[in-house]
Design an enzyme around this catalytic site. Structure first.
Site, PDB file in Angstrom:
ATOM      1  N   SER A 224     100.675   0.137  76.740  1.00  9.21           N
ATOM      2  CA  SER A 224      99.832  -0.699  75.882  1.00  9.21           C
ATOM      3  C   SER A 224     100.598  -1.031  74.609  1.00  9.21           C
ATOM      4  O   SER A 224     100.908  -0.145  73.801  1.00  9.21           O
ATOM      5  CB  SER A 224      98.543   0.041  75.515  1.00  9.21           C
ATOM      6  OG  SER A 224      97.968  -0.586  74.381  1.00  9.21           O
TER       7      SER A 224
ATOM      8  N   HIS B 192     100.528  -3.972  79.167  1.00 11.51           N
ATOM      9  CA  HIS B 192      99.081  -4.016  78.905  1.00 11.51           C
ATOM     10  C   HIS B 192      98.848  -4.628  77.520  1.00 11.51           C
ATOM     11  O   HIS B 192      99.307  -4.105  76.506  1.00 11.51           O
ATOM     12  CB  HIS B 192      98.536  -2.591  78.969  1.00 11.51           C
ATOM     13  CG  HIS B 192      97.056  -2.477  78.826  1.00 11.51           C
ATOM     14  ND1 HIS B 192      96.180  -2.663  79.886  1.00 11.51           N
ATOM     15  CD2 HIS B 192      96.284  -2.184  77.754  1.00 11.51           C
ATOM     16  CE1 HIS B 192      94.938  -2.486  79.458  1.00 11.51           C
ATOM     17  NE2 HIS B 192      94.967  -2.200  78.168  1.00 11.51           N
TER      18      HIS B 192
ATOM     19  N   ASP C 226      96.165  -5.704  74.763  1.00 12.53           N
ATOM     20  CA  ASP C 226      94.788  -5.466  74.314  1.00 12.53           C
ATOM     21  C   ASP C 226      94.329  -6.580  73.391  1.00 12.53           C
ATOM     22  O   ASP C 226      94.914  -6.808  72.337  1.00 12.53           O
ATOM     23  CB  ASP C 226      94.709  -4.125  73.572  1.00 12.53           C
ATOM     24  CG  ASP C 226      94.777  -2.952  74.530  1.00 12.53           C
ATOM     25  OD1 ASP C 226      93.957  -2.915  75.464  1.00 12.53           O
ATOM     26  OD2 ASP C 226      95.645  -2.077  74.348  1.00 12.53           O
TER      27      ASP C 226
ATOM     28  N   MET D 181      91.317  -7.969  71.126  1.00 12.79           N
ATOM     29  CA  MET D 181      90.078  -7.539  70.447  1.00 12.79           C
ATOM     30  C   MET D 181      89.634  -8.628  69.481  1.00 12.79           C
ATOM     31  O   MET D 181      90.459  -9.165  68.729  1.00 12.79           O
ATOM     32  CB  MET D 181      90.329  -6.245  69.684  1.00 12.79           C
ATOM     33  CG  MET D 181      90.903  -5.126  70.542  1.00 12.79           C
ATOM     34  SD  MET D 181      91.051  -3.603  69.603  1.00 12.79           S
ATOM     35  CE  MET D 181      91.975  -2.585  70.760  1.00 12.79           C
TER      36      MET D 181
ATOM     37  N   HIS E 100      93.729  -7.086  78.756  1.00 14.19           N
ATOM     38  CA  HIS E 100      92.446  -6.389  78.630  1.00 14.19           C
ATOM     39  C   HIS E 100      91.631  -7.059  77.528  1.00 14.19           C
ATOM     40  O   HIS E 100      91.893  -6.856  76.345  1.00 14.19           O
ATOM     41  CB  HIS E 100      92.745  -4.915  78.307  1.00 14.19           C
ATOM     42  CG  HIS E 100      91.545  -4.053  78.089  1.00 14.19           C
ATOM     43  ND1 HIS E 100      91.626  -2.777  77.560  1.00 14.19           N
ATOM     44  CD2 HIS E 100      90.223  -4.251  78.321  1.00 14.19           C
ATOM     45  CE1 HIS E 100      90.426  -2.249  77.475  1.00 14.19           C
ATOM     46  NE2 HIS E 100      89.554  -3.121  77.925  1.00 14.19           N
TER      47      HIS E 100
ATOM     48  N   MET F 135      88.757  -7.377  75.231  1.00 13.94           N
ATOM     49  CA  MET F 135      87.628  -6.658  74.612  1.00 13.94           C
ATOM     50  C   MET F 135      86.960  -7.646  73.665  1.00 13.94           C
ATOM     51  O   MET F 135      87.136  -7.568  72.440  1.00 13.94           O
ATOM     52  CB  MET F 135      88.140  -5.415  73.877  1.00 13.94           C
ATOM     53  CG  MET F 135      88.543  -4.290  74.817  1.00 13.94           C
ATOM     54  SD  MET F 135      89.569  -3.035  74.020  1.00 13.94           S
ATOM     55  CE  MET F 135      91.182  -3.762  74.258  1.00 13.94           C
TER      56      MET F 135
ATOM     57  N   MET G 278      87.355   2.906  81.296  1.00 12.38           N
ATOM     58  CA  MET G 278      87.824   3.327  79.963  1.00 12.38           C
ATOM     59  C   MET G 278      87.636   4.831  79.815  1.00 12.38           C
ATOM     60  O   MET G 278      86.579   5.373  80.140  1.00 12.38           O
ATOM     61  CB  MET G 278      87.021   2.611  78.862  1.00 12.38           C
ATOM     62  CG  MET G 278      87.301   1.130  78.710  1.00 12.38           C
ATOM     63  SD  MET G 278      89.019   0.714  78.349  1.00 12.38           S
ATOM     64  CE  MET G 278      89.295   1.526  76.767  1.00 12.38           C
TER      65      MET G 278
ATOM     66  N   PHE H  78      90.394   1.172  69.654  1.00 11.92           N
ATOM     67  CA  PHE H  78      91.510   1.755  68.905  1.00 11.92           C
ATOM     68  C   PHE H  78      92.418   2.562  69.820  1.00 11.92           C
ATOM     69  O   PHE H  78      91.948   3.184  70.769  1.00 11.92           O
ATOM     70  CB  PHE H  78      90.990   2.681  67.793  1.00 11.92           C
ATOM     71  CG  PHE H  78      90.109   1.966  66.812  1.00 11.92           C
ATOM     72  CD1 PHE H  78      90.661   1.268  65.741  1.00 11.92           C
ATOM     73  CD2 PHE H  78      88.745   1.944  66.991  1.00 11.92           C
ATOM     74  CE1 PHE H  78      89.856   0.571  64.854  1.00 11.92           C
ATOM     75  CE2 PHE H  78      87.916   1.244  66.110  1.00 11.92           C
ATOM     76  CZ  PHE H  78      88.471   0.559  65.035  1.00 11.92           C
ATOM     77  N   GLY H  79      93.703   2.571  69.485  1.00 10.58           N
ATOM     78  CA  GLY H  79      94.641   3.443  70.176  1.00 10.58           C
ATOM     79  C   GLY H  79      94.609   4.831  69.554  1.00 10.58           C
ATOM     80  O   GLY H  79      93.957   5.049  68.527  1.00 10.58           O
ATOM     81  N   GLY H  80      95.264   5.755  70.200  1.00  9.90           N
ATOM     82  CA  GLY H  80      95.439   7.089  69.622  1.00  9.90           C
ATOM     83  C   GLY H  80      94.216   7.991  69.638  1.00  9.90           C
ATOM     84  O   GLY H  80      94.160   8.978  68.907  1.00  9.90           O
TER      85      GLY H  80
ATOM     86  N   ASP I  92      92.352   3.950  80.844  1.00 10.63           N
ATOM     87  CA  ASP I  92      92.900   3.476  79.568  1.00 10.63           C
ATOM     88  C   ASP I  92      92.313   4.268  78.414  1.00 10.63           C
ATOM     89  O   ASP I  92      91.108   4.235  78.181  1.00 10.63           O
ATOM     90  CB  ASP I  92      92.539   1.986  79.440  1.00 10.63           C
ATOM     91  CG  ASP I  92      93.104   1.324  78.193  1.00 10.63           C
ATOM     92  OD1 ASP I  92      93.842   1.980  77.449  1.00 10.63           O
ATOM     93  OD2 ASP I  92      92.789   0.136  77.978  1.00 10.63           O
ATOM     94  N   GLY I  93      93.208   4.974  77.702  1.00 11.96           N
ATOM     95  CA  GLY I  93      92.807   5.653  76.481  1.00 11.96           C
ATOM     96  C   GLY I  93      93.035   7.147  76.506  1.00 11.96           C
ATOM     97  O   GLY I  93      92.507   7.859  77.354  1.00 11.96           O
ATOM     98  N   GLY I  94      93.889   7.604  75.605  1.00  8.93           N
ATOM     99  CA  GLY I  94      94.076   9.046  75.417  1.00  8.93           C
ATOM    100  C   GLY I  94      94.838   9.736  76.536  1.00  8.93           C
ATOM    101  O   GLY I  94      94.676  10.943  76.739  1.00  8.93           O
TER     102      GLY I  94
HETATM  103  C1  DX5 Z   1      91.848   0.968  73.426  1.00  9.99           C
HETATM  104  C2  DX5 Z   1      92.838   0.137  74.191  1.00  9.99           C
HETATM  105  C3  DX5 Z   1      93.939   0.936  74.786  1.00  9.99           C
HETATM  106  C4  DX5 Z   1      94.807   1.669  73.789  1.00  9.99           C
HETATM  107  C5  DX5 Z   1      95.317   2.904  74.457  1.00  9.99           C
HETATM  108  O1  DX5 Z   1      90.722   0.223  73.167  1.00  9.99           O
HETATM  109  O2  DX5 Z   1      92.197  -0.527  75.272  1.00  9.99           O
HETATM  110  O3  DX5 Z   1      94.731   0.153  75.667  1.00  9.99           O
HETATM  111  O4  DX5 Z   1      95.879   0.903  73.339  1.00  9.99           O
HETATM  112  O5  DX5 Z   1      96.037   3.618  73.535  1.00  9.99           O
HETATM  113  P1  DX5 Z   1      96.365   5.167  73.657  1.00  9.99           P
HETATM  114  O6  DX5 Z   1      97.151   5.348  74.913  1.00  9.99           O
HETATM  115  O7  DX5 Z   1      97.134   5.429  72.440  1.00  9.99           O
HETATM  116  O8  DX5 Z   1      95.053   5.896  73.714  1.00  9.99           O
HETATM  117 ZN    ZN Z   2      93.432  -1.507  76.875  1.00 10.82          ZN
END
Ligand code: DX5
Ligand code: ZN
Length: 209
Positions: free
Chosen positions: A7, A32, A34, A36, A65, A67, A136, A142-144, A170-172
């Site tokens: 991502s 990927h 994202d 938003m 993706h 959102m 999800m 948000f990432g991280g 996707d995520g974490g």
């Molecule tokens: C969150 C995004 C993810 C995000 C994942 O809403 O859809 O794609 O970038 O990031 P990590 O891998 O850091 O959780």
């Molecule tokens: Zn994503």
């Protein structure tokens, strides 16, 4: 074998082309992207710019993706994507089938994403019409963030219902929890922080594989 989709939300935007090349050389399968809109999720990203720069600097499959609210209005702009995923929660029931068709007519694969609290049964009626489901594993935006383990039950249940379909998560996701994620039945792994925080991208991707 699982597919790895870095991502680029976690990449260094100032050097996005180099970042993308580094993961392509390191063996990534997808990029990927994202997108938003600041409405469906509180955060905003320059999605179209990210898509164009990804497409221009890589031969990899572009996995977008969305959102966003009213994803149907975004299809035209994002038709450079190879896979276009929209959120089930962003579309009225009456609109879903025509949106799937609209994307397919452009020769783009279709994914439908669900947030952690959306049950998979809402997705089941559309499974035969789409190419991928995105379960999800964090609240989108948000990432991280930390992976919500209970989401893996949904992955497991989805895999039981359909053995063939691509299930993206996707995520974490990190090397420390990837085993659980794969065992649940996911085969497309999105990872932002776990890949872009590491200076050795090849090792980061290998650790996830
Ligand atoms: C969150 C995004 C993810 C995000 C994942 O809403 O859809 O794609 O970038 O990031 P990590 O891998 O850091 O959780
Ligand atoms: Zn994503």
């Amino acid at each position: 074998m699982v597919k790895i989709a870095p991502s680029i939300l976690a990449a260094d935007f100032m050097h996005l082309e180099e970042e993308i090349k580094s993961v392509e050389e390191a063996g990534a399968d997808y990029i990927h992207v994202d997108v938003m809109d600041g409405k469906f999720v509180p955060n905003q990203t320059p999605g179209l710019e990210m898509l164009k720069r990804s497409k221009a600097s890589s031969h990899l499959t572009i996995d977008t993706h969305l959102m966003v609210e009213n994803p149907s209005e975004w299809v035209e702009d994002f038709s450079l994507s190879d896979i276009l995923t929209f959120h089930l929660e962003a579309v009225s029931k009456e609109e879903i089938v025509s949106l799937i068709q609209k994307i397919h007519e452009k020769g783009i694969k279709v994914g439908i994403a669900i947030k952690p609290k959306t049950p998979i049964k809402e997705l089941v009626p559309y499974l035969s019409m789409i190419d991928m489901v995105l379960v999800m594993t964090v609240e989108p935006g948000f990432g991280g963030q930390k992976l919500i383990t209970s989401c893996l039950r949904k992955v497991k249940a989805m895999r039981k219902i359909n053995k063939e379909i691509d299930i993206e998560v996707d995520g974490g996701i990190y090397p420390s929890n990837i085993e659980k994620v794969k065992n649940a039945g996911a085969n497309v792994i999105v990872a932002g922080t776990a890949i872009f925080q590491e200076s050795n991208r090849k090792l980061a991707i290998e650790a996830l594989r």
